[in-house]
Design an enzyme around this catalytic site. Structure first.
Site, PDB file in Angstrom:
ATOM      1  N   LYS A 217       0.847  -1.187   0.000  1.00 54.12           N
ATOM      2  CA  LYS A 217       0.000   0.000   0.000  1.00 54.12           C
ATOM      3  C   LYS A 217       0.885   1.240   0.000  1.00 54.12           C
ATOM      4  CE  LYS A 217      -3.801   1.963   2.786  1.00 54.12           C
ATOM      5  NZ  LYS A 217      -4.637   1.701   3.988  1.00 54.12           N
TER       6      LYS A 217
ATOM      7  N   SER B 150      -9.329   1.500   3.297  1.00 58.42           N
ATOM      8  CA  SER B 150      -8.607   2.353   2.367  1.00 58.42           C
ATOM      9  C   SER B 150      -7.558   1.605   1.534  1.00 58.42           C
ATOM     10  CB  SER B 150      -7.899   3.465   3.136  1.00 58.42           C
ATOM     11  OG  SER B 150      -6.958   2.931   4.051  1.00 58.42           O
TER      12      SER B 150
ATOM     13  N   SER C 281      -9.478  -0.885   7.318  1.00 60.76           N
ATOM     14  CA  SER C 281      -8.942  -0.679   5.963  1.00 60.76           C
ATOM     15  C   SER C 281      -8.229  -1.872   5.360  1.00 60.76           C
ATOM     16  CB  SER C 281      -8.002   0.531   5.957  1.00 60.76           C
ATOM     17  OG  SER C 281      -8.737   1.717   6.160  1.00 60.76           O
TER      18      SER C 281
END
Length: 475
Positions: free
Chosen positions: A81, A158, A182
């Protein structure tokens, strides 16, 4: 090389590498080719590090051939990420404000993955500054959930790009971060296993913060075993991260396949079940019968702490306060460069009174002590990960829809973060339309070994994770 490595687990790929059925270079080239083929449509990666990946793969291949084996991740391609620092690569955090943010050193988790021999394929898209549960990013584009080629559906946030990359076979594993769900939300919407460790188990050093008291890095993978082996590599004290100091690492793989007979699971009666889609509820309730068949005890339970948690949450978002503190200068000077749907939630923290903030923090500390006592005889709670399955982006991305749906995505996952617990999402079925349904198990603080054992037992009994999207539909 045929397509069989595409949806194989890390454990399976590691075995094949050591049996020399394939090589790290072949494996890396395979995933790079898939990224080139599908990423233009799926938008999972913000940056692909092809040259770096091939160099790392060649080094792993030479090392393994000479008898140097760094463990099960040696030669395995992975994705990060884009809030995890990798020296020399931009860390944008999903924001156009940080396009030139190039760190000088690796985050602790990136360093540990590199030392374990993992091959970095690239950085994945995410919600701006990790503040959102549906996965929409208006600046860099929203990753396309691969379970529906005809309609773009939300990937979950996210860690949106990480979820799409693994689900679509553009990486066998990825790292995400979880402040309120997330890792687990995109794992639920994309049909993956996503682990949120207890805060303090893994170091956040070198990761862009959202809420420095809740953020947890976690693996997003195909199987519980893969989650366990990556967790075991990443967990442990970090001299640069004080929250990790009192929590030595544990061997979660040793008892992963242990019997769960006699263990106690509970379905909380509180609002985890409000507004739950009928097919989601049916699939999660069906999972309780699987656990019962494995001779675990499954009961309903009422926890006053969960009611009290909702009262505290109604008094305001401490995540918004922490986020505003972290991004105060940018919000005041460059508000026009923020995604409005993200900025609106961040600005909720601007006028929070210090006395209210401290009072609510004390309330959470008290709740964590009380929930630890209440869960003393409970091995895990069972809930839906998300009350809904992945909705259409066009439906969600409306002014009157985004905030309610975002809140619904986060509602069931946020509790584990606020109460200081560990949690995992894993597939427990599919809707009639073929969309994944996520089962959430919430474990006691610092009890990841038991949580993973329960999840592995369920996964072995049902094998929902063996299904994968039909990617030819994207050609």
């Amino acid at each position: 090389m045929d397509d069989t490595p595409t949806f194989a687990s890390v454990h399976e790929l590691a075995t094949r590498l050591r049996q020399r059925e394939l090589s790290p270079v072949e494996l890396t080239e395979h995933f790079l080719q898939r990224i080139e083929r599908y990423n233009p449509k799926l938008n999972a990666y913000i940056a692909v590090t092809a040259e770096r990946a091939l160099a790392s793969a060649r080094a792993a291949e030479n090392a393994l051939a000479s008898g140097t084996d760094l463990g099960p991740l040696h030669g395995i391609p992975v994705a990060f990420k884009d809030l995890i620092d990798v020296a020399g690569l931009p860390t944008t955090g999903g924001s156009i404000l940080l396009g030139e943010n190039i760190p000088a050193k690796d985050a602790t988790v990136a360093l540990k993955m590199a030392r374990a021999g993992a091959v970095l394929l690239g950085k994945t898209h995410m919600v701006e500054f990790a503040f959102g549960g549906v996965g929409i990013n208006h600046h860099y584009g929203t990753p396309w959930n691969p379970w529906d080629a005809a309609t773009q559906r939300i990937p979950g946030g996210s860690s949106s790009g990480s979820g799409v990359a693994v689900a679509a076979g553009l990486a066998p594993a990825a790292l995400g971060s979880d402040t309120g769900g997330s890792v687990r939300i995109p794992s639920s919407f994309c049909g993956l296993v996503g682990l949120k460790p207890t805060f303090g188990r893994l170091s956040n050093q070198g990761c862009l913060p959202l809420d420095s008291t809740l953020d947890s890095v976690g693996p997003m993978v195909r199987t519980v075993r893969d989650a366990a082996l990556i967790y075991q590599i990443l967990a442990g004290p970090d001299p640069a991260a004080p929250p990790t100091w009192g929590h030595p690492s544990e061997d979660v793989l040793e008892n992963l396949e242990g019997d769960i007979a006699g263990m106690r699971l509970a379905l909380p009666r509180e609002d985890f079940w409000d507004e739950v889609d009928e097919e989601v509820a049916a699939a999660v309730h069906a999972s309780t019968r699987v656990f019962a068949d494995l001779n675990a005890h499954v009961d309903d339970i009422s926890l006053k702490e969960l009611d009290d948690l909702q009262v505290l949450r109604s008094r305001g978002s401490l995540v918004a306060v922490e986020t505003y503190l972290n991004l105060k200068d940018e919000l005041e000077n460059n508000l026009d460069k923020f995604d409005p749907i993200v900025a609106a939630r961040m600005l909720d923290g601007k006028d929070f009174l210090a006395v209210d903030y401290l009072d609510i923090q004390n309330g959470y500390a008290d709740l964590r002590r009380r929930i630890a006592a209440s869960l003393h005889a409970v091995d895990a709670l069972i809930t839906p990960t998300t009350p809904i399955v992945a909705a259409a982006v066009e439906e969600v991305d409306q002014e009157d829809c985004y905030f309610p749906i975002n809140g619904l995505c986060l509602r069931n996952t946020m509790a584990a973060n606020l109460l200081g617990l560990c949690a995992i999402s894993l597939p427990c079925g599919f809707t009639r339309a073929g969309l994944p349904i996520g089962l959430q198990l919430i474990g006691r603080a610092f009890d990841e070994g038991r949580l993973l054992r329960l999840a592995h037992a369920y996964e072995t009994a049902m094998a929902w994770g063996q299904r994968h999207p039909e990617m030819n539909a994207f050609d």
